[in-house]
Design a protein around this motif. Sequence first.
Motif, PDB file in Angstrom:
ATOM      1  N   PHE A  15       0.857  -1.177   0.000  1.00 33.28           N
ATOM      2  CA  PHE A  15       0.000   0.000   0.000  1.00 33.28           C
ATOM      3  C   PHE A  15       0.892   1.226   0.000  1.00 33.28           C
ATOM      4  N   MET A  16       0.524   2.225  -0.804  1.00 36.98           N
ATOM      5  CA  MET A  16       1.315   3.439  -0.926  1.00 36.98           C
ATOM      6  C   MET A  16       0.521   4.631  -0.413  1.00 36.98           C
ATOM      7  N   ASP A  17       1.210   5.516   0.305  1.00 40.86           N
ATOM      8  CA  ASP A  17       0.602   6.756   0.796  1.00 40.86           C
ATOM      9  C   ASP A  17       1.047   7.916  -0.082  1.00 40.86           C
ATOM     10  N   ALA A  18       0.084   8.656  -0.611  1.00 46.63           N
ATOM     11  CA  ALA A  18       0.362   9.881  -1.353  1.00 46.63           C
ATOM     12  C   ALA A  18       0.181  11.049  -0.397  1.00 46.63           C
ATOM     13  N   GLU A  19       1.274  11.737  -0.079  1.00 47.97           N
ATOM     14  CA  GLU A  19       1.223  12.842   0.882  1.00 47.97           C
ATOM     15  C   GLU A  19       0.989  14.153   0.141  1.00 47.97           C
ATOM     16  N   PHE A  20      -0.012  14.921   0.589  1.00 47.99           N
ATOM     17  CA  PHE A  20      -0.331  16.201  -0.055  1.00 47.99           C
ATOM     18  C   PHE A  20      -0.973  17.126   0.962  1.00 47.99           C
ATOM     19  N   SER A  21      -1.164  18.386   0.567  1.00 41.53           N
ATOM     20  CA  SER A  21      -1.781  19.382   1.442  1.00 41.53           C
ATOM     21  C   SER A  21      -3.167  19.711   0.930  1.00 41.53           C
ATOM     22  N   LEU A  22      -4.125  19.712   1.835  1.00 45.03           N
ATOM     23  CA  LEU A  22      -5.520  19.950   1.482  1.00 45.03           C
ATOM     24  C   LEU A  22      -5.970  21.276   2.077  1.00 45.03           C
ATOM     25  N   PRO A  23      -6.395  22.239   1.236  1.00 45.46           N
ATOM     26  CA  PRO A  23      -6.865  23.526   1.759  1.00 45.46           C
ATOM     27  C   PRO A  23      -8.074  23.342   2.661  1.00 45.46           C
ATOM     28  N   GLU A  24      -8.169  24.189   3.648  1.00 47.89           N
ATOM     29  CA  GLU A  24      -9.270  24.083   4.604  1.00 47.89           C
ATOM     30  C   GLU A  24     -10.623  24.220   3.919  1.00 47.89           C
ATOM     31  N   SER A  25     -10.708  25.076   2.915  1.00 52.31           N
ATOM     32  CA  SER A  25     -11.988  25.294   2.232  1.00 52.31           C
ATOM     33  C   SER A  25     -12.473  24.029   1.539  1.00 52.31           C
ATOM     34  N   ILE A  26     -11.549  23.274   0.935  1.00 54.98           N
ATOM     35  CA  ILE A  26     -11.928  22.029   0.272  1.00 54.98           C
ATOM     36  C   ILE A  26     -12.340  20.976   1.287  1.00 54.98           C
ATOM     37  N   LEU A  27     -11.654  20.952   2.429  1.00 56.03           N
ATOM     38  CA  LEU A  27     -11.990  19.981   3.459  1.00 56.03           C
ATOM     39  C   LEU A  27     -13.419  20.182   3.945  1.00 56.03           C
ATOM     40  N   GLU A  28     -13.831  21.425   4.070  1.00 59.02           N
ATOM     41  CA  GLU A  28     -15.170  21.710   4.574  1.00 59.02           C
ATOM     42  C   GLU A  28     -16.240  21.349   3.550  1.00 59.02           C
ATOM     43  N   ASN A  47      -2.129  24.339   9.221  1.00 59.61           N
ATOM     44  CA  ASN A  47      -0.885  25.088   9.079  1.00 59.61           C
ATOM     45  C   ASN A  47      -1.233  26.538   8.797  1.00 59.61           C
ATOM     46  N   SER A  48      -0.948  27.423   9.743  1.00 57.37           N
ATOM     47  CA  SER A  48      -1.345  28.817   9.594  1.00 57.37           C
ATOM     48  C   SER A  48      -0.607  29.516   8.467  1.00 57.37           C
ATOM     49  N   ALA A  49       0.574  29.032   8.119  1.00 58.69           N
ATOM     50  CA  ALA A  49       1.349  29.664   7.051  1.00 58.69           C
ATOM     51  C   ALA A  49       0.794  29.345   5.672  1.00 58.69           C
ATOM     52  N   THR A  50       0.321  28.105   5.495  1.00 60.41           N
ATOM     53  CA  THR A  50      -0.172  27.680   4.175  1.00 60.41           C
ATOM     54  C   THR A  50      -1.691  27.602   4.107  1.00 60.41           C
ATOM     55  N   GLY A  51      -2.361  27.645   5.259  1.00 54.61           N
ATOM     56  CA  GLY A  51      -3.818  27.520   5.263  1.00 54.61           C
ATOM     57  C   GLY A  51      -4.293  26.168   4.795  1.00 54.61           C
ATOM     58  N   SER A  52      -3.522  25.130   5.098  1.00 54.71           N
ATOM     59  CA  SER A  52      -3.862  23.794   4.616  1.00 54.71           C
ATOM     60  C   SER A  52      -3.595  22.761   5.696  1.00 54.71           C
ATOM     61  N   ILE A  53      -4.085  21.564   5.440  1.00 50.68           N
ATOM     62  CA  ILE A  53      -3.917  20.436   6.347  1.00 50.68           C
ATOM     63  C   ILE A  53      -3.147  19.334   5.618  1.00 50.68           C
ATOM     64  N   ALA A  54      -2.147  18.778   6.263  1.00 50.98           N
ATOM     65  CA  ALA A  54      -1.365  17.693   5.668  1.00 50.98           C
ATOM     66  C   ALA A  54      -2.207  16.418   5.661  1.00 50.98           C
ATOM     67  N   CYS A  55      -2.328  15.792   4.491  1.00 46.51           N
ATOM     68  CA  CYS A  55      -3.177  14.608   4.334  1.00 46.51           C
ATOM     69  C   CYS A  55      -2.402  13.486   3.650  1.00 46.51           C
ATOM     70  N   LYS A  56      -2.962  12.286   3.764  1.00 50.31           N
ATOM     71  CA  LYS A  56      -2.449  11.119   3.063  1.00 50.31           C
ATOM     72  C   LYS A  56      -3.608  10.405   2.387  1.00 50.31           C
ATOM     73  N   ALA A  57      -3.379  10.022   1.145  1.00 47.98           N
ATOM     74  CA  ALA A  57      -4.331   9.170   0.427  1.00 47.98           C
ATOM     75  C   ALA A  57      -3.660   7.825   0.198  1.00 47.98           C
ATOM     76  N   THR A  58      -4.311   6.750   0.583  1.00 51.01           N
ATOM     77  CA  THR A  58      -3.723   5.413   0.509  1.00 51.01           C
ATOM     78  C   THR A  58      -4.248   4.683  -0.724  1.00 51.01           C
ATOM     79  N   PHE A  59      -3.293   4.127  -1.500  1.00 45.26           N
ATOM     80  CA  PHE A  59      -3.635   3.405  -2.726  1.00 45.26           C
ATOM     81  C   PHE A  59      -3.109   1.973  -2.639  1.00 45.26           C
ATOM     82  N   PRO A  60      -3.914   0.986  -3.043  1.00 42.99           N
ATOM     83  CA  PRO A  60      -3.385  -0.379  -3.150  1.00 42.99           C
ATOM     84  C   PRO A  60      -2.396  -0.458  -4.304  1.00 42.99           C
TER      85      PRO A  60
END
Length: 367
Positions: free
Chosen positions: A203-216, A261-274
Motif C-alpha cells: 500500500f502506498m501513501d500519497a502525501e499532499f496538502s488539502l486547503p481548509e476550504s476544500i476539506l469543509e 498550518n497557519s502559514a499555508t492555510g492547509s492540512i497535511a493529508c495522506k491518500a492510501t492506494f493499493p
Amino acid sequence: MKKLSVKTWAMFLSMGVIVSSCSMDMPKEVQTSFETITVKKQDITTPVRFSAKLKGQSDVTITPQVSGQLMRIAVTEGQQVQKGTVLFVIDSRNAQLELEAAQANLEAALASENSAKLEYESNKNLFEKSIVSRYMLDNSENSYKRAKASVAQARASVNRAKVNLGFCTITSPVTGLIGEIPVRTGDQVSPSLKLTMVSGNTFMDAEFSLPESILEIAVAEGYSAKVDDKLNNFPEVSFLMKNGTEFPYKGRISSATGMLNSATGSIACKATFPNPDGTLFSGMQGSVLIPYNRKDVMVVPLASVVKLQDKQLVYKVKKDSTATAVNVTTQDLGNGKDCIVMTGLNVGDKIVTIGANNVVEGQRVLF
C-alpha cells in the motif's frame, strides 16, 4: 467600310487579354459556417488536483543493532523481498563466544545455587532439632537467595547473548522493495549506520496538502468538527503520474493532521492506494485527483473562449444572427475540453463554439 489597321487590332487583343487575366485573379468570397450552442446550467463532477509525493505505507530504515564486520549482503537494490527474508549477515564470532561464556557462567551459577540450597535445607533440619543457631540458619538462607539471584542474572546474560547473536543476521521486517545499499561486504558497521531501506509497497501513501476550504466542502450534511468524520465523506480519489497516466487503482484519503498550518492555510493529508502490481515506488511524484461535485454551473467548450491578451471573449449570437463579443471569466475544468463560465453569460444565450477564433464583430453567423 473602313478597315482597322493591324495596330488597332493588336490593341484590342491586348485589352482582351488584360480583362481576361483580371477576371481570373479576382478572389472568390468563401462563406464560413460556425457551430453554436445554447448556454444552460448543469451538475458536473470535476477533479481537483493536488501535488503529492508517494511513500510506502511501511517504509523501514534498516540499521544494525550490533557492531562488526559485514560478512554478506544477501539482497540487491530494487529486489522484492518478503517479511523475514535475510538481508545482511554480520560477523557473529564474537557474539557466539559471548553466548558460550554466558552459558558457562549460568552453569556455574546453577551449581552454586544447588550447593546453597543443600546447605540451607540441612541447617533448617538441624535448627528444628536445636543443633544449629538461628544465625546459621539465616546465613544459609541468605546465601541461597544470593545464589538464586546469580542464576537469574546468568540466565539474563545468556538471553542477551542470544539476542546479540540473532542481531548478526538482519532480516526484513516487512514485505517490500530494497532501496539503495550504500555499504559493501567487508565494511565495519555500527548501530548508527544506515544499511538500506525496505519500502513496503503493498500500500502506498500519497502525501499532499488539502486547503481548509476544500476539506469543509466534504461535509454536505451533519457537520462535525472531527477530522475523521470529514474524511469519511470524501469519495474515492485517483493518482495521476507525472507522465499524465492515471493509476488504475482508486484510493481513499486515510489521514489528515488535526491542526491547520497557519502559514499555508492547509492540512497535511495522506491518500492510501493499493499497489498489487508494484507499479508505484516510494519517492514518485504526481497528483492526487479528488472528485468535486459542482451544481448548477454553466459549462461551455474551451473552443468557444477566445483569449485576447488579458481578456477572455465569447461571441454571443444576437437575434439578427450577428455575433458580438462579451467579456467572460472562466474556470478551467482540467479535462482539456470544457470550462465553467463564472460571469458574462446567462442561461439561454447562444454562443459560437467551433470557429470562434475566426469571428469578426458584427459578422453574420450561419447556423
